[in-house]
Design a protein around this motif. Structure first.
Motif, PDB file in Angstrom:
ATOM      1  N   ASN A 239     -14.478  89.897  -2.975  1.00  0.00           N
ATOM      2  CA  ASN A 239     -14.554  91.211  -2.354  1.00  0.00           C
ATOM      3  C   ASN A 239     -13.175  91.619  -1.839  1.00  0.00           C
ATOM      4  O   ASN A 239     -12.239  90.820  -1.838  1.00  0.00           O
ATOM      5  N   ALA A 240     -13.101  92.863  -1.416  1.00  0.00           N
ATOM      6  CA  ALA A 240     -11.900  93.351  -0.742  1.00  0.00           C
ATOM      7  C   ALA A 240     -12.239  93.423   0.731  1.00  0.00           C
ATOM      8  O   ALA A 240     -13.368  93.780   1.086  1.00  0.00           O
ATOM      9  N   GLY A 241     -11.312  93.072   1.562  1.00  0.00           N
ATOM     10  CA  GLY A 241     -11.594  93.105   2.991  1.00  0.00           C
ATOM     11  C   GLY A 241     -10.410  93.572   3.796  1.00  0.00           C
ATOM     12  O   GLY A 241      -9.256  93.485   3.361  1.00  0.00           O
TER      13      GLY A 241
ATOM     14  N   THR B 207     -17.822 103.881   6.114  1.00  0.00           N
ATOM     15  CA  THR B 207     -16.550 104.123   6.795  1.00  0.00           C
ATOM     16  C   THR B 207     -15.765 102.822   6.885  1.00  0.00           C
ATOM     17  O   THR B 207     -16.351 101.750   7.038  1.00  0.00           O
ATOM     18  N   PHE B 208     -14.473 102.905   6.795  1.00  0.00           N
ATOM     19  CA  PHE B 208     -13.631 101.790   7.209  1.00  0.00           C
ATOM     20  C   PHE B 208     -13.710 101.785   8.736  1.00  0.00           C
ATOM     21  O   PHE B 208     -14.274 102.689   9.344  1.00  0.00           O
ATOM     22  N   GLU B 209     -13.113 100.797   9.367  1.00  0.00           N
ATOM     23  CA  GLU B 209     -13.289 100.652  10.811  1.00  0.00           C
ATOM     24  C   GLU B 209     -12.314 101.517  11.618  1.00  0.00           C
ATOM     25  O   GLU B 209     -11.195 101.768  11.192  1.00  0.00           O
TER      26      GLU B 209
ATOM     27  N   ILE C 109      -7.329  90.461   0.992  1.00  0.00           N
ATOM     28  CA  ILE C 109      -6.958  91.311   2.134  1.00  0.00           C
ATOM     29  C   ILE C 109      -6.208  92.532   1.598  1.00  0.00           C
ATOM     30  O   ILE C 109      -5.062  92.418   1.153  1.00  0.00           O
ATOM     31  N   THR C 110      -6.887  93.668   1.622  1.00  0.00           N
ATOM     32  CA  THR C 110      -6.303  94.873   1.020  1.00  0.00           C
ATOM     33  C   THR C 110      -5.707  95.825   2.049  1.00  0.00           C
ATOM     34  O   THR C 110      -5.022  96.785   1.703  1.00  0.00           O
ATOM     35  N   ASP C 111      -6.015  95.591   3.311  1.00  0.00           N
ATOM     36  CA  ASP C 111      -5.469  96.412   4.393  1.00  0.00           C
ATOM     37  C   ASP C 111      -5.621  95.604   5.676  1.00  0.00           C
ATOM     38  O   ASP C 111      -6.319  94.589   5.679  1.00  0.00           O
ATOM     39  N   LEU C 112      -4.969  96.067   6.732  1.00  0.00           N
ATOM     40  CA  LEU C 112      -5.004  95.288   7.972  1.00  0.00           C
ATOM     41  C   LEU C 112      -5.661  96.046   9.118  1.00  0.00           C
ATOM     42  O   LEU C 112      -5.375  97.224   9.346  1.00  0.00           O
TER      43      LEU C 112
HETATM   44  N1  HPA Z   1     -13.103  97.546   6.166  1.00  0.00           N
HETATM   45  C1  HPA Z   1     -14.247  97.456   5.499  1.00  0.00           C
HETATM   46  N2  HPA Z   1     -14.305  97.233   4.207  1.00  0.00           N
HETATM   47  C2  HPA Z   1     -13.155  97.078   3.546  1.00  0.00           C
HETATM   48  C3  HPA Z   1     -11.936  97.140   4.185  1.00  0.00           C
HETATM   49  C4  HPA Z   1     -11.905  97.403   5.567  1.00  0.00           C
HETATM   50  O1  HPA Z   1     -10.840  97.496   6.205  1.00  0.00           O
HETATM   51  N3  HPA Z   1     -10.978  96.929   3.251  1.00  0.00           N
HETATM   52  C5  HPA Z   1     -11.615  96.746   2.095  1.00  0.00           C
HETATM   53  N4  HPA Z   1     -12.936  96.825   2.254  1.00  0.00           N
END
Ligand code: HPA
Length: 269
Positions: A110-112, A188-190, A230-233
């Motif tokens: 996954n991307a997180g 939504t992203f956080e 980890i695609t963003d912080l």
């Molecule tokens: N939040 C939730 N889901 C995501 C994120 C995130 O920052 N990046 C990639 N998937």
């Protein structure tokens, strides 16, 4: 639902020429792995009775059968997310079908968003555990006969597979992080405050998938291994605007390394 699963599994068994015991859910960042599969059969989700249909951009919907790392595998190209409007039973339907087909090990990606201050965009995080914050539990309702009513979750992500991934990453000089993945519904992203809350709760990465599938796989006795790119912080002071495109781009860059680890794991496991 159980009858539907049986019906779908019977339909697939009649068409599949192999009996794989390994499955892969090709989440964001693992698309390239599909190109490495020596594909013997490709079945569109739209052909499969009772299978949900994929809607999200960047996730096509096909079941792939073929060889990877010298092993017969089944791969899901395109997964179902809760935010798309599917029920948890639908999101996890393919995993139930996998069990009926004889799958014993499941690889997921996954991307997180990274909530750990020592992480950087592009890091590969081996998931050691998860926190389930989805509003509906995939095992809610009548218990399926594949597992107990109150399933143990003390090792949701198989320790031997994690050790194998570490060994391979070290051999190949690929840097990996370890961490806890927190699954939330999206879309939504956080907000910065939500990222902070999740970090305090114990999350290292936050995303919108994986947890439902891993819970159901555990309920079926399927061993799980997961990677979060980890695609963003979501780290105070380093939060920037994030979009689906940015997530895809960051994930695509790490694809070759991810694919290398996964392929080698399948070869050796
Ligand atoms: N939040 C939730 N889901 C995501 C994120 C995130 O920052 N990046 C990639 N998937």
């Amino acid at each position: 639902m159980y009858e539907k699963i049986q019906e779908t599994a019977a339909w697939l068994k009649a068409r599949i020429n192999t009996r794989p015991d390994t499955a892969i859910i090709l989440g964001t960042g693992l698309g390239r792995l599909a190109d490495e599969i020596e594909i013997a059969q490709s079945i569109s989700y739209s052909e499969i009775p009772n299978f949900p249909q994929s809607t999200v951009e960047g996730h096509s919907g096909k079941l792939l059968l073929g060889k990877l790392g010298g092993k017969d595998i089944l791969a899901m190209q395109g997964r179902f997310h809760y935010y798309e409007g599917y029920s948890m039973k639908e999101v996890t339907f393919p995993v139930r079908v996998m069990y009926e087909l004889g799958i014993k090990t499941l690889f997921v990606s996954n991307a997180g968003g990274g909530t750990n201050a020592s992480f950087n965009v592009g890091d590969i995080m081996i998931i050691t555990d998860h926190i389930n914050l989805f509003p509906e539990h995939p095992l809610r309702g009548k218990n399926f006969p594949t597992g107990p009513r109150f399933p143990d979750m003390s090792e949701a992500y198989n320790k031997q597979l994690i050790a194998l991934a570490d060994e391979i990453a070290q051999e190949k000089g690929i840097k990996v992080q370890h961490g806890v993945y927190l699954g939330t519904q999206g879309p939504t992203f956080e907000t910065p405050s939500e990222y902070r809350m999740f970090a305090r709760m114990g999350a290292d990465s936050v995303g919108m998938s994986t947890v439902p599938e891993v819970i159901v796989a555990n309920h079926c006795g399927i061993k799980c291994f997961g990677i979060s790119i980890i695609t963003d912080l979501g780290v105070e002071g380093r939060i920037v605007e994030v979009s689906h495109e940015e997530v895809q781009r960051a994930a695509n860059e790490v694809q070759p390394k991810m694919a290398e680890i996964m392929r080698e794991m399948i070869r050796r496991s």
